[in-house]
Design a protein around this motif. Structure first.
Motif, PDB file in Angstrom:
ATOM      1  N   ARG A  34       0.843  -1.200   0.000  1.00  0.00           N
ATOM      2  CA  ARG A  34       0.000   0.000   0.000  1.00  0.00           C
ATOM      3  C   ARG A  34       0.880   1.253   0.000  1.00  0.00           C
ATOM      4  O   ARG A  34       0.622   2.211  -0.718  1.00  0.00           O
ATOM      5  CB  ARG A  34      -0.915  -0.020   1.213  1.00  0.00           C
ATOM      6  CG  ARG A  34      -1.935   1.080   1.226  1.00  0.00           C
ATOM      7  CD  ARG A  34      -2.783   1.015   2.470  1.00  0.00           C
ATOM      8  NE  ARG A  34      -3.713  -0.101   2.399  1.00  0.00           N
ATOM      9  CZ  ARG A  34      -4.414  -0.554   3.426  1.00  0.00           C
ATOM     10  NH1 ARG A  34      -4.285   0.000   4.614  1.00  0.00           N
ATOM     11  NH2 ARG A  34      -5.244  -1.558   3.286  1.00  0.00           N
ATOM     12  N   ALA A  35       1.951   1.230   0.800  1.00  0.00           N
ATOM     13  CA  ALA A  35       2.854   2.383   0.870  1.00  0.00           C
ATOM     14  C   ALA A  35       3.502   2.653  -0.489  1.00  0.00           C
ATOM     15  O   ALA A  35       3.616   3.808  -0.915  1.00  0.00           O
ATOM     16  CB  ALA A  35       3.924   2.151   1.931  1.00  0.00           C
ATOM     17  N   ALA A  36       3.930   1.598  -1.163  1.00  0.00           N
ATOM     18  CA  ALA A  36       4.539   1.767  -2.486  1.00  0.00           C
ATOM     19  C   ALA A  36       3.531   2.352  -3.468  1.00  0.00           C
ATOM     20  O   ALA A  36       3.873   3.209  -4.292  1.00  0.00           O
ATOM     21  CB  ALA A  36       5.067   0.427  -3.001  1.00  0.00           C
ATOM     22  N   ALA A  37       2.294   1.908  -3.381  1.00  0.00           N
ATOM     23  CA  ALA A  37       1.251   2.428  -4.265  1.00  0.00           C
ATOM     24  C   ALA A  37       1.003   3.911  -4.011  1.00  0.00           C
ATOM     25  O   ALA A  37       0.908   4.701  -4.950  1.00  0.00           O
ATOM     26  CB  ALA A  37      -0.044   1.634  -4.083  1.00  0.00           C
ATOM     27  N   VAL A  38       0.932   4.295  -2.753  1.00  0.00           N
ATOM     28  CA  VAL A  38       0.694   5.703  -2.417  1.00  0.00           C
ATOM     29  C   VAL A  38       1.874   6.557  -2.871  1.00  0.00           C
ATOM     30  O   VAL A  38       1.689   7.627  -3.448  1.00  0.00           O
ATOM     31  CB  VAL A  38       0.420   5.870  -0.910  1.00  0.00           C
ATOM     32  CG1 VAL A  38       0.421   7.332  -0.507  1.00  0.00           C
ATOM     33  CG2 VAL A  38      -0.915   5.220  -0.551  1.00  0.00           C
ATOM     34  N   ARG A  39       3.114   6.086  -2.661  1.00  0.00           N
ATOM     35  CA  ARG A  39       4.286   6.837  -3.139  1.00  0.00           C
ATOM     36  C   ARG A  39       4.247   7.000  -4.648  1.00  0.00           C
ATOM     37  O   ARG A  39       4.539   8.077  -5.182  1.00  0.00           O
ATOM     38  CB  ARG A  39       5.580   6.137  -2.715  1.00  0.00           C
ATOM     39  CG  ARG A  39       5.964   6.373  -1.277  1.00  0.00           C
ATOM     40  CD  ARG A  39       7.390   5.918  -0.990  1.00  0.00           C
ATOM     41  NE  ARG A  39       7.585   4.499  -1.228  1.00  0.00           N
ATOM     42  CZ  ARG A  39       7.388   3.549  -0.317  1.00  0.00           C
ATOM     43  NH1 ARG A  39       7.003   3.871   0.901  1.00  0.00           N
ATOM     44  NH2 ARG A  39       7.596   2.287  -0.609  1.00  0.00           N
ATOM     45  N   GLU A  40       3.880   5.942  -5.363  1.00  0.00           N
ATOM     46  CA  GLU A  40       3.826   6.018  -6.822  1.00  0.00           C
ATOM     47  C   GLU A  40       2.722   6.965  -7.292  1.00  0.00           C
ATOM     48  O   GLU A  40       2.913   7.739  -8.232  1.00  0.00           O
ATOM     49  CB  GLU A  40       3.624   4.622  -7.423  1.00  0.00           C
ATOM     50  CG  GLU A  40       3.529   4.608  -8.939  1.00  0.00           C
ATOM     51  CD  GLU A  40       4.781   5.101  -9.658  1.00  0.00           C
ATOM     52  OE1 GLU A  40       4.673   5.378 -10.871  1.00  0.00           O
ATOM     53  OE2 GLU A  40       5.860   5.209  -9.040  1.00  0.00           O
ATOM     54  N   LEU A  41       1.575   6.921  -6.644  1.00  0.00           N
ATOM     55  CA  LEU A  41       0.496   7.847  -7.004  1.00  0.00           C
ATOM     56  C   LEU A  41       0.897   9.296  -6.736  1.00  0.00           C
ATOM     57  O   LEU A  41       0.607  10.189  -7.549  1.00  0.00           O
ATOM     58  CB  LEU A  41      -0.787   7.485  -6.251  1.00  0.00           C
ATOM     59  CG  LEU A  41      -1.476   6.220  -6.735  1.00  0.00           C
ATOM     60  CD1 LEU A  41      -2.541   5.784  -5.731  1.00  0.00           C
ATOM     61  CD2 LEU A  41      -2.079   6.424  -8.118  1.00  0.00           C
ATOM     62  N   LEU A  42       1.565   9.545  -5.622  1.00  0.00           N
ATOM     63  CA  LEU A  42       2.053  10.894  -5.327  1.00  0.00           C
ATOM     64  C   LEU A  42       3.066  11.341  -6.374  1.00  0.00           C
ATOM     65  O   LEU A  42       3.011  12.471  -6.865  1.00  0.00           O
ATOM     66  CB  LEU A  42       2.685  10.947  -3.937  1.00  0.00           C
ATOM     67  CG  LEU A  42       1.722  10.935  -2.764  1.00  0.00           C
ATOM     68  CD1 LEU A  42       2.478  10.710  -1.462  1.00  0.00           C
ATOM     69  CD2 LEU A  42       0.921  12.216  -2.712  1.00  0.00           C
ATOM     70  N   ARG A  43       3.994  10.457  -6.704  1.00  0.00           N
ATOM     71  CA  ARG A  43       5.009  10.795  -7.714  1.00  0.00           C
ATOM     72  C   ARG A  43       4.357  11.128  -9.049  1.00  0.00           C
ATOM     73  O   ARG A  43       4.680  12.131  -9.676  1.00  0.00           O
ATOM     74  CB  ARG A  43       5.993   9.631  -7.890  1.00  0.00           C
ATOM     75  CG  ARG A  43       7.169   9.970  -8.813  1.00  0.00           C
ATOM     76  CD  ARG A  43       7.961   8.721  -9.198  1.00  0.00           C
ATOM     77  NE  ARG A  43       7.194   7.819 -10.043  1.00  0.00           N
ATOM     78  CZ  ARG A  43       6.949   8.017 -11.348  1.00  0.00           C
ATOM     79  NH1 ARG A  43       7.375   9.093 -11.952  1.00  0.00           N
ATOM     80  NH2 ARG A  43       6.245   7.133 -12.039  1.00  0.00           N
ATOM     81  N   ARG A  44       3.401  10.301  -9.469  1.00  0.00           N
ATOM     82  CA  ARG A  44       2.723  10.536 -10.742  1.00  0.00           C
ATOM     83  C   ARG A  44       1.925  11.837 -10.728  1.00  0.00           C
ATOM     84  O   ARG A  44       1.929  12.580 -11.702  1.00  0.00           O
ATOM     85  CB  ARG A  44       1.785   9.370 -11.067  1.00  0.00           C
ATOM     86  CG  ARG A  44       2.510   8.125 -11.470  1.00  0.00           C
ATOM     87  CD  ARG A  44       1.535   7.014 -11.763  1.00  0.00           C
ATOM     88  NE  ARG A  44       2.220   5.797 -12.118  1.00  0.00           N
ATOM     89  CZ  ARG A  44       1.715   4.866 -12.922  1.00  0.00           C
ATOM     90  NH1 ARG A  44       0.512   5.024 -13.434  1.00  0.00           N
ATOM     91  NH2 ARG A  44       2.403   3.796 -13.191  1.00  0.00           N
ATOM     92  N   GLY A  45       1.242  12.091  -9.632  1.00  0.00           N
ATOM     93  CA  GLY A  45       0.461  13.323  -9.535  1.00  0.00           C
ATOM     94  C   GLY A  45       1.332  14.555  -9.578  1.00  0.00           C
ATOM     95  O   GLY A  45       1.035  15.528 -10.289  1.00  0.00           O
ATOM     96  N   LEU A  46       2.426  14.549  -8.840  1.00  0.00           N
ATOM     97  CA  LEU A  46       3.324  15.700  -8.833  1.00  0.00           C
ATOM     98  C   LEU A  46       3.997  15.885 -10.184  1.00  0.00           C
ATOM     99  O   LEU A  46       4.151  17.011 -10.659  1.00  0.00           O
ATOM    100  CB  LEU A  46       4.369  15.542  -7.726  1.00  0.00           C
ATOM    101  CG  LEU A  46       3.820  15.627  -6.308  1.00  0.00           C
ATOM    102  CD1 LEU A  46       4.892  15.228  -5.300  1.00  0.00           C
ATOM    103  CD2 LEU A  46       3.288  17.012  -6.018  1.00  0.00           C
TER     104      LEU A  46
END
Length: 82
Positions: A34-46
């Motif tokens: 879940r943490a990896a998914a949230v980091r990836e979503l944040l990276r993509r959004g930014l």
């Protein structure tokens, strides 16, 4: 996979619908956690918004979800890069 030192913890509260959306995305993308998914979503959004890092001296009150008529940090080019 990056070997960055992750010494900071970020806790957020999510609704059941938000959590379900993240979990569905995570499993569809075969993310390891879940943490990896949230980091990836944040990276993509930014990345999609063209953000890099906030500049020095930027305060959290300059960032918000709802425009209250004050300064909008996301549109201030000086805040986008340090």
């Amino acid at each position: 996979m990056p070997t960055d030192d992750r010494g900071e913890r970020l806790q957020i509260m999510l609704s059941q619908d938000e959590l379900r959306a993240i979990e569905n995305w995570r499993f569809a993308k075969r993310m390891p956690s879940r943490a990896a998914a949230v980091r990836e979503l944040l990276r993509r959004g930014l990345t999609a918004e063209g953000f890099d890092l906030a500049g020095e001296g930027v305060q959290s009150r300059q960032f918000g979800i709802v425009d209250t008529g004050g300064s909008d940090a996301s549109s201030d080019e000086s805040l986008l890069k340090g």
